[in-house]
Motif scaffolding. Structure first.
Motif, PDB file in Angstrom:
ATOM      1  N   ALA A 253       0.848  -1.187   0.000  1.00  0.00           N
ATOM      2  CA  ALA A 253       0.000   0.000   0.000  1.00  0.00           C
ATOM      3  C   ALA A 253       0.881   1.233   0.000  1.00  0.00           C
ATOM      4  O   ALA A 253       2.043   1.190   0.432  1.00  0.00           O
ATOM      5  CB  ALA A 253      -0.924   0.009   1.218  1.00  0.00           C
ATOM      6  N   ALA A 254       0.331   2.329  -0.520  1.00  0.00           N
ATOM      7  CA  ALA A 254       1.010   3.619  -0.481  1.00  0.00           C
ATOM      8  C   ALA A 254      -0.030   4.672  -0.116  1.00  0.00           C
ATOM      9  O   ALA A 254      -1.218   4.533  -0.435  1.00  0.00           O
ATOM     10  CB  ALA A 254       1.651   3.944  -1.829  1.00  0.00           C
ATOM     11  N   PHE A 255       0.412   5.730   0.561  1.00  0.00           N
ATOM     12  CA  PHE A 255      -0.544   6.749   1.006  1.00  0.00           C
ATOM     13  C   PHE A 255       0.135   8.108   1.062  1.00  0.00           C
ATOM     14  O   PHE A 255       1.354   8.214   1.174  1.00  0.00           O
ATOM     15  CB  PHE A 255      -1.119   6.394   2.376  1.00  0.00           C
ATOM     16  CG  PHE A 255      -0.087   6.301   3.471  1.00  0.00           C
ATOM     17  CD1 PHE A 255       0.260   7.417   4.231  1.00  0.00           C
ATOM     18  CD2 PHE A 255       0.553   5.102   3.734  1.00  0.00           C
ATOM     19  CE1 PHE A 255       1.218   7.332   5.223  1.00  0.00           C
ATOM     20  CE2 PHE A 255       1.508   5.011   4.734  1.00  0.00           C
ATOM     21  CZ  PHE A 255       1.842   6.125   5.478  1.00  0.00           C
ATOM     22  N   PHE A 256      -0.690   9.156   0.980  1.00  0.00           N
ATOM     23  CA  PHE A 256      -0.215  10.526   1.157  1.00  0.00           C
ATOM     24  C   PHE A 256      -1.370  11.356   1.687  1.00  0.00           C
ATOM     25  O   PHE A 256      -2.470  11.331   1.143  1.00  0.00           O
ATOM     26  CB  PHE A 256       0.288  11.121  -0.156  1.00  0.00           C
ATOM     27  CG  PHE A 256       0.799  12.529   0.001  1.00  0.00           C
ATOM     28  CD1 PHE A 256       2.058  12.763   0.525  1.00  0.00           C
ATOM     29  CD2 PHE A 256       0.013  13.615  -0.353  1.00  0.00           C
ATOM     30  CE1 PHE A 256       2.537  14.057   0.685  1.00  0.00           C
ATOM     31  CE2 PHE A 256       0.469  14.907  -0.202  1.00  0.00           C
ATOM     32  CZ  PHE A 256       1.742  15.136   0.317  1.00  0.00           C
ATOM     33  N   PHE A 286       0.364  26.834   8.334  1.00  0.00           N
ATOM     34  CA  PHE A 286       0.417  25.458   8.820  1.00  0.00           C
ATOM     35  C   PHE A 286       0.292  24.527   7.627  1.00  0.00           C
ATOM     36  O   PHE A 286      -0.522  24.740   6.725  1.00  0.00           O
ATOM     37  CB  PHE A 286      -0.706  25.160   9.807  1.00  0.00           C
ATOM     38  CG  PHE A 286      -0.764  23.715  10.232  1.00  0.00           C
ATOM     39  CD1 PHE A 286       0.013  23.247  11.271  1.00  0.00           C
ATOM     40  CD2 PHE A 286      -1.581  22.804   9.559  1.00  0.00           C
ATOM     41  CE1 PHE A 286      -0.019  21.913  11.654  1.00  0.00           C
ATOM     42  CE2 PHE A 286      -1.615  21.473   9.924  1.00  0.00           C
ATOM     43  CZ  PHE A 286      -0.835  21.028  10.979  1.00  0.00           C
ATOM     44  N   ALA A 287       1.105  23.475   7.631  1.00  0.00           N
ATOM     45  CA  ALA A 287       0.990  22.443   6.596  1.00  0.00           C
ATOM     46  C   ALA A 287       1.575  21.147   7.131  1.00  0.00           C
ATOM     47  O   ALA A 287       2.631  21.145   7.761  1.00  0.00           O
ATOM     48  CB  ALA A 287       1.700  22.853   5.316  1.00  0.00           C
ATOM     49  N   ARG A 288       0.857  20.064   6.894  1.00  0.00           N
ATOM     50  CA  ARG A 288       1.356  18.739   7.265  1.00  0.00           C
ATOM     51  C   ARG A 288       1.283  17.840   6.041  1.00  0.00           C
ATOM     52  O   ARG A 288       0.230  17.700   5.420  1.00  0.00           O
ATOM     53  CB  ARG A 288       0.546  18.125   8.390  1.00  0.00           C
ATOM     54  CG  ARG A 288       1.045  16.718   8.766  1.00  0.00           C
ATOM     55  CD  ARG A 288       0.101  16.007   9.716  1.00  0.00           C
ATOM     56  NE  ARG A 288       0.036  16.705  10.977  1.00  0.00           N
ATOM     57  CZ  ARG A 288      -1.092  16.867  11.658  1.00  0.00           C
ATOM     58  NH1 ARG A 288      -2.225  16.407  11.193  1.00  0.00           N
ATOM     59  NH2 ARG A 288      -1.083  17.515  12.809  1.00  0.00           N
ATOM     60  N   ARG A 289       2.410  17.233   5.723  1.00  0.00           N
ATOM     61  CA  ARG A 289       2.482  16.298   4.597  1.00  0.00           C
ATOM     62  C   ARG A 289       2.966  14.958   5.134  1.00  0.00           C
ATOM     63  O   ARG A 289       4.110  14.835   5.558  1.00  0.00           O
ATOM     64  CB  ARG A 289       3.439  16.823   3.517  1.00  0.00           C
ATOM     65  CG  ARG A 289       3.101  18.221   3.013  1.00  0.00           C
ATOM     66  CD  ARG A 289       4.197  18.783   2.126  1.00  0.00           C
ATOM     67  NE  ARG A 289       3.922  20.146   1.725  1.00  0.00           N
ATOM     68  CZ  ARG A 289       4.245  21.221   2.434  1.00  0.00           C
ATOM     69  NH1 ARG A 289       4.876  21.068   3.605  1.00  0.00           N
ATOM     70  NH2 ARG A 289       3.977  22.422   2.002  1.00  0.00           N
ATOM     71  N   GLN A 290       2.082  13.981   5.123  1.00  0.00           N
ATOM     72  CA  GLN A 290       2.423  12.644   5.600  1.00  0.00           C
ATOM     73  C   GLN A 290       2.264  11.648   4.466  1.00  0.00           C
ATOM     74  O   GLN A 290       1.190  11.521   3.881  1.00  0.00           O
ATOM     75  CB  GLN A 290       1.514  12.237   6.766  1.00  0.00           C
ATOM     76  CG  GLN A 290       1.956  12.795   8.112  1.00  0.00           C
ATOM     77  CD  GLN A 290       1.082  12.292   9.240  1.00  0.00           C
ATOM     78  OE1 GLN A 290      -0.042  12.762   9.412  1.00  0.00           O
ATOM     79  NE2 GLN A 290       1.582  11.331  10.001  1.00  0.00           N
ATOM     80  N   GLY A 291       3.339  10.944   4.165  1.00  0.00           N
ATOM     81  CA  GLY A 291       3.291   9.945   3.103  1.00  0.00           C
ATOM     82  C   GLY A 291       4.131   8.745   3.458  1.00  0.00           C
ATOM     83  O   GLY A 291       5.002   8.793   4.333  1.00  0.00           O
ATOM     84  N   GLY A 292       3.857   7.642   2.794  1.00  0.00           N
ATOM     85  CA  GLY A 292       4.622   6.435   3.063  1.00  0.00           C
ATOM     86  C   GLY A 292       4.117   5.257   2.259  1.00  0.00           C
ATOM     87  O   GLY A 292       3.225   5.388   1.416  1.00  0.00           O
ATOM     88  N   ALA A 293       4.695   4.109   2.531  1.00  0.00           N
ATOM     89  CA  ALA A 293       4.320   2.892   1.815  1.00  0.00           C
ATOM     90  C   ALA A 293       4.677   1.687   2.665  1.00  0.00           C
ATOM     91  O   ALA A 293       5.485   1.762   3.602  1.00  0.00           O
ATOM     92  CB  ALA A 293       5.040   2.813   0.470  1.00  0.00           C
ATOM     93  N   SER A 294       4.041   0.570   2.349  1.00  0.00           N
ATOM     94  CA  SER A 294       4.328  -0.688   3.037  1.00  0.00           C
ATOM     95  C   SER A 294       4.221  -1.836   2.050  1.00  0.00           C
ATOM     96  O   SER A 294       3.491  -1.747   1.050  1.00  0.00           O
ATOM     97  CB  SER A 294       3.353  -0.911   4.208  1.00  0.00           C
ATOM     98  OG  SER A 294       2.025  -1.064   3.728  1.00  0.00           O
ATOM     99  N   ILE A 295       4.958  -2.906   2.341  1.00  0.00           N
ATOM    100  CA  ILE A 295       4.877  -4.113   1.519  1.00  0.00           C
ATOM    101  C   ILE A 295       5.241  -5.311   2.390  1.00  0.00           C
ATOM    102  O   ILE A 295       6.094  -5.223   3.281  1.00  0.00           O
ATOM    103  CB  ILE A 295       5.815  -4.031   0.294  1.00  0.00           C
ATOM    104  CG1 ILE A 295       5.607  -5.245  -0.616  1.00  0.00           C
ATOM    105  CG2 ILE A 295       7.267  -3.896   0.713  1.00  0.00           C
ATOM    106  CD1 ILE A 295       6.327  -5.140  -1.946  1.00  0.00           C
TER     107      ILE A 295
END
Length: 357
Positions: A253-256, A286-295
């Motif tokens: 999965a990947a998300f942002f 204000f700004a929040r950027r959260q992203g990532g991935a898993s496998i």
């Protein structure tokens, strides 16, 4: 004599050490029950096999003289319970085991050939009639789908009654990751938090000393009011977290996620009155950027698995300082409060044999 005493003392110390470890929080569950036939007579010597549908791991046992069986230390997941006995049809049932569960499955065998299979469908019993404890489990579906401000899974502990959660830092300064959990009104420092059996408590603040991404948490159990070996030696409250593992199938999965000041309230929940006089004064950014991935998936089918996750949090914000005083309000400010955090988790699971992993 002294050398002999030392040789005897060393195994004793090791034994006591293992005993102490056995009292730690255990991130597993179990299944047990009594095997009977259609006339309600006890069936002894029946073969009971429990198979994890994700990893293919199988555990087996034979029902005792009173028809009872028990298989413990099963990782959370979906399982197939299979009971076979010569002269009877094979019993088959699917169950879901959550962390801390000791569910009851009481097979009723029908007379017939072993090659014939009776598939029993139905919900896993919701009432545990053998253990006295008050607890609940927040499962993967809830962790994955419920909205969270900052993606801290411990906030979902609020789903259980009698639980309160608060930020480790003062309001407005928290990176939205570290939280303290209070159960049944007890001190947060008394709540024991463990991940895969290892305690991660911060003895100073009462929260967690190690953080984990929401993406890498499979489920967690919240237990209260009772001594329970599956959660810990404490009788006040505990949070028993299980991390995600790989299976025989590849999953990823990947998300942002993005949020800025256009979607946020004003600092101190009010507009800066000086901005009405001086339009050049901008609202705090204000700004929040959260992203990532898993496998996750298999390295070797049915034996060796992996799960990998990475998450990055890039946040720019402010900490409002409001004096609410006619004289000192001139010193009100909103200094910058940036956060740059990256979390990486990797987990390897290896099945040594039927009894060890």
């Amino acid at each position: 004599m002294q050398g002999s005493a030392n040789r005897l003392l060393l195994p004793l110390v090791l034994l006591l050490s293992l005993a102490c470890q056995a009292l730690a929080q255990v991130p597993t569950g179990g299944v047990r029950g009594t095997v009977k036939d259609q006339s309600d007579a006890i069936v002894a010597g029946a073969k009971v096999a429990v198979t994890n549908k994700g990893t293919g791991a199988e555990r087996g046992i034979v029902s005792r003289s009173n028809g009872e069986y028990a298989i413990a230390n099963l990782p959370p997941g979906d399982y197939e319970v299979k009971v076979s006995m010569s002269g009877f049809k094979t019993f088959l049932m699917m169950v879901t085991i959550q962390v801390g569960d000791n569910i009851s499955v009481d097979p009723t065998l029908e007379v017939g050939k072993t090659s014939e299979t009776v598939v029993v469908t139905g919900e896993t019993p919701a009432i545990n009639t053998t253990d006295y404890k008050i607890d609940g489990v927040v499962n993967r579906k809830q962790i994955e789908t419920l909205p969270l401000n900052g993606r801290s899974f411990l906030q979902l502990a609020l789903l259980e009654p009698g639980v309160s959660v608060e930020s480790v830092d003062n309001p407005g300064t928290s990176p939205n990751n570290f939280f303290r959990v209070s159960i049944a009104g007890a001190s947060q420092a008394l709540t024991r938090i463990s991940v895969d059996g290892a305690t991660v408590n911060d003895r100073v603040t009462g929260g967690t000393s190690q953080n984990f991404s929401q993406e890498t948490v499979q489920e967690f159990q919240i237990s209260t009011f009772n001594f329970d070996p599956s959660t810990s030696v404490t009788g006040v409250g505990s949070v028993n977290v299980v991390s995600r593992s790989g299976s025989n199938d590849f999953h990823g999965a990947a998300f942002f996620y993005f949020r800025d000041h256009n979607l946020s309230a004003y600092p101190s929940l009010k507009r800066d009155p000086r901005r009405l006089v001086d339009p050049s004064r901008e609202d705090p950014f204000f700004a929040r950027r959260q992203g990532g991935a898993s496998i996750g998936g298999p390295i070797k089918k049915d034996r060796l698995f992996f799960f990998f996750n990475i998450e990055n949090n890039n946040q720019r914000g402010v900490v409002p300082v409001a004096n609410n005083h006619p004289i000192f309000s001139q010193f009100d400010s909103a200094p910058s409060n940036p956060l740059h955090a990256r979390q990486t988790n990797i987990k390897i699971d290896f099945k040594v044999n039927e009894k060890h992993s």
